[in-house]
Structure formats: structure tokens, C-alpha cells
Design an enzyme around this catalytic site. Sequence first.
Site, PDB file in Angstrom:
ATOM      1  N   GLU A 121     -14.209 -10.198  -6.730  1.00 27.24           N
ATOM      2  CA  GLU A 121     -12.927  -9.933  -6.081  1.00 27.24           C
ATOM      3  C   GLU A 121     -12.312 -11.216  -5.516  1.00 27.24           C
ATOM      4  O   GLU A 121     -11.095 -11.407  -5.564  1.00 27.24           O
ATOM      5  CB  GLU A 121     -13.091  -8.883  -4.974  1.00 27.24           C
ATOM      6  CG  GLU A 121     -13.421  -7.498  -5.483  1.00 27.24           C
ATOM      7  CD  GLU A 121     -12.306  -6.882  -6.326  1.00 27.24           C
ATOM      8  OE1 GLU A 121     -11.146  -7.340  -6.239  1.00 27.24           O
ATOM      9  OE2 GLU A 121     -12.600  -5.933  -7.076  1.00 27.24           O
ATOM     10  N   ALA A 168     -10.474  -7.942  -1.492  1.00 26.58           N
ATOM     11  CA  ALA A 168     -11.360  -6.766  -1.475  1.00 26.58           C
ATOM     12  C   ALA A 168     -11.182  -5.980  -2.751  1.00 26.58           C
ATOM     13  O   ALA A 168     -10.199  -6.146  -3.486  1.00 26.58           O
ATOM     14  CB  ALA A 168     -11.036  -5.886  -0.264  1.00 26.58           C
ATOM     15  N   GLU A 198      -8.643 -12.117  -6.899  1.00 31.90           N
ATOM     16  CA  GLU A 198      -7.488 -11.958  -6.013  1.00 31.90           C
ATOM     17  C   GLU A 198      -6.956 -13.269  -5.459  1.00 31.90           C
ATOM     18  O   GLU A 198      -5.747 -13.383  -5.219  1.00 31.90           O
ATOM     19  CB  GLU A 198      -7.829 -10.995  -4.868  1.00 31.90           C
ATOM     20  CG  GLU A 198      -8.077  -9.577  -5.343  1.00 31.90           C
ATOM     21  CD  GLU A 198      -7.931  -8.547  -4.240  1.00 31.90           C
ATOM     22  OE1 GLU A 198      -7.841  -8.920  -3.055  1.00 31.90           O
ATOM     23  OE2 GLU A 198      -7.909  -7.349  -4.580  1.00 31.90           O
ATOM     24  N   GLU A 212      -0.874  -6.078  -7.381  1.00 34.06           N
ATOM     25  CA  GLU A 212      -1.447  -7.417  -7.243  1.00 34.06           C
ATOM     26  C   GLU A 212      -0.492  -8.512  -7.737  1.00 34.06           C
ATOM     27  O   GLU A 212      -0.589  -9.655  -7.308  1.00 34.06           O
ATOM     28  CB  GLU A 212      -2.785  -7.502  -7.979  1.00 34.06           C
ATOM     29  CG  GLU A 212      -3.899  -6.739  -7.293  1.00 34.06           C
ATOM     30  CD  GLU A 212      -5.258  -7.004  -7.917  1.00 34.06           C
ATOM     31  OE1 GLU A 212      -5.309  -7.742  -8.928  1.00 34.06           O
ATOM     32  OE2 GLU A 212      -6.252  -6.470  -7.401  1.00 34.06           O
ATOM     33  N   ARG A 249       0.855  -1.195   0.000  1.00 33.12           N
ATOM     34  CA  ARG A 249       0.000   0.000   0.000  1.00 33.12           C
ATOM     35  C   ARG A 249       0.883   1.234   0.000  1.00 33.12           C
ATOM     36  O   ARG A 249       1.576   1.516   0.978  1.00 33.12           O
ATOM     37  CB  ARG A 249      -0.935  -0.008   1.219  1.00 33.12           C
ATOM     38  CG  ARG A 249      -1.983  -1.108   1.158  1.00 33.12           C
ATOM     39  CD  ARG A 249      -2.848  -0.991  -0.077  1.00 33.12           C
ATOM     40  NE  ARG A 249      -3.938  -1.969  -0.106  1.00 33.12           N
ATOM     41  CZ  ARG A 249      -4.777  -2.100  -1.133  1.00 33.12           C
ATOM     42  NH1 ARG A 249      -4.639  -1.338  -2.197  1.00 33.12           N
ATOM     43  NH2 ARG A 249      -5.740  -3.007  -1.092  1.00 33.12           N
TER      44      ARG A 249
END
Length: 201
Positions: free
Chosen positions: A95, A78, A99, A147, A66
Site C-alpha cells: 500500500e 492504507a 499510494e 485514487e 470518501r
Amino acid sequence: MSAVEHRYELRSRQERYAGRIFTVLSDEVTMPGGGTAGRDWVRHVGAVAVVALDDAGQVVLVRQYRHPLGRHLWELPAGLTDVEGEDLPAAALRELAEEVDLTAATVDVLADLNTSPGFSNELVRIFLARDLAEVPAERRHQRYDEEADMQVVRLDLDEAVSMVLAGEITNAACVAGLLAAARARDTGWSALRRPDAPLPG
């Protein structure tokens, strides 16, 4: 405590920035006592998060970089509710597949979270996903940017809760989702809401 709540009326609004995910606004709002005050805030598209719990009682977590914090965080699968016409349960399942390459036959609502109500209207709906299955290899999502660096793990739910209490998990939706899932499990799943339950407010 006053019997009548003050009505905070909007006197003016100025748009400072508009982007795909959020818009920054400056409002002038009436205050108790007759005056007005400026309030800068962020209008957010909203998000969903998923506590994916397998038959062994393990929860699926991702570790993702992040940039505002400059570090990796443990999080739930998420994402944004930015697909036009897509309902929230479908967004959560999308999602989950994108993910962590999972599908879920059972989806319920765990919690609704206003992440930072002092400056944003962002609402995150947290779902519980059970009866998990793997997405076939040929249908798996290609991951890009942060990701592509994402780590996926399964941990015992109680271990994940211990990580919350130890300060090792700080993402707000992840903290709320894990604690809500542990509580819901301990009470026999009796407090879960339907996946199409109305949003607060």
C-alpha cells in the site's frame, strides 16, 4: 462485577449480503438472564495503514474522497488485506508503494484498531515505516477512481497531531496512527512491536 463472564452463544445466523470486502450477518445470541437477542454485524476482510515517517520527522498523508461522507479526508496510506497469502507487513509495504510511491527499510507495529466494534469485526493494523526511499518512476503504480484524485503531502508529525486535536483529521486509523507515532517517538521508540507480532484476540 461478576466473577464469571457470560458466554454469548450463537443460536442462529443468516447471511444478508456477501461481497468482496464485507459480509452482512444477522445472528441470534444468548444474553445474560436466559434470553436471546438479534445482532446485525459486518464481517470485514481487514486492513492495514502506514505511518510513513521520514528522516526530517515528517509524516506522509493522503487526502482522498470518501463517498459515504461525501467529502475528502486526510488519511494514512492504507488498504485492504485482501491478497491471498500476503502477510500484513507485506500488505503495508504494498500500500505504501501503490499510494505514495515509497518503500521502507524499517517496519514496526504501532497499534491495532477495532474501528467499529459495535457492528463490525474490522481490524486495522497500523505500522510505522521508516528509512523511506522513492519507488523508481518506471515501477510506480497507476492510480484509478478515487485514487486518481488523491493528494499526497508531507507534514511535521506534531503539525499532523495538532490537526487531529483540531478536528481536521477524523479518519480513525489516521487519528490512532498519528497519536501512537508521536507517543512512540517521545518515548524513544521503545514500545514498538515486531512487524510479525500476533494480532489481538
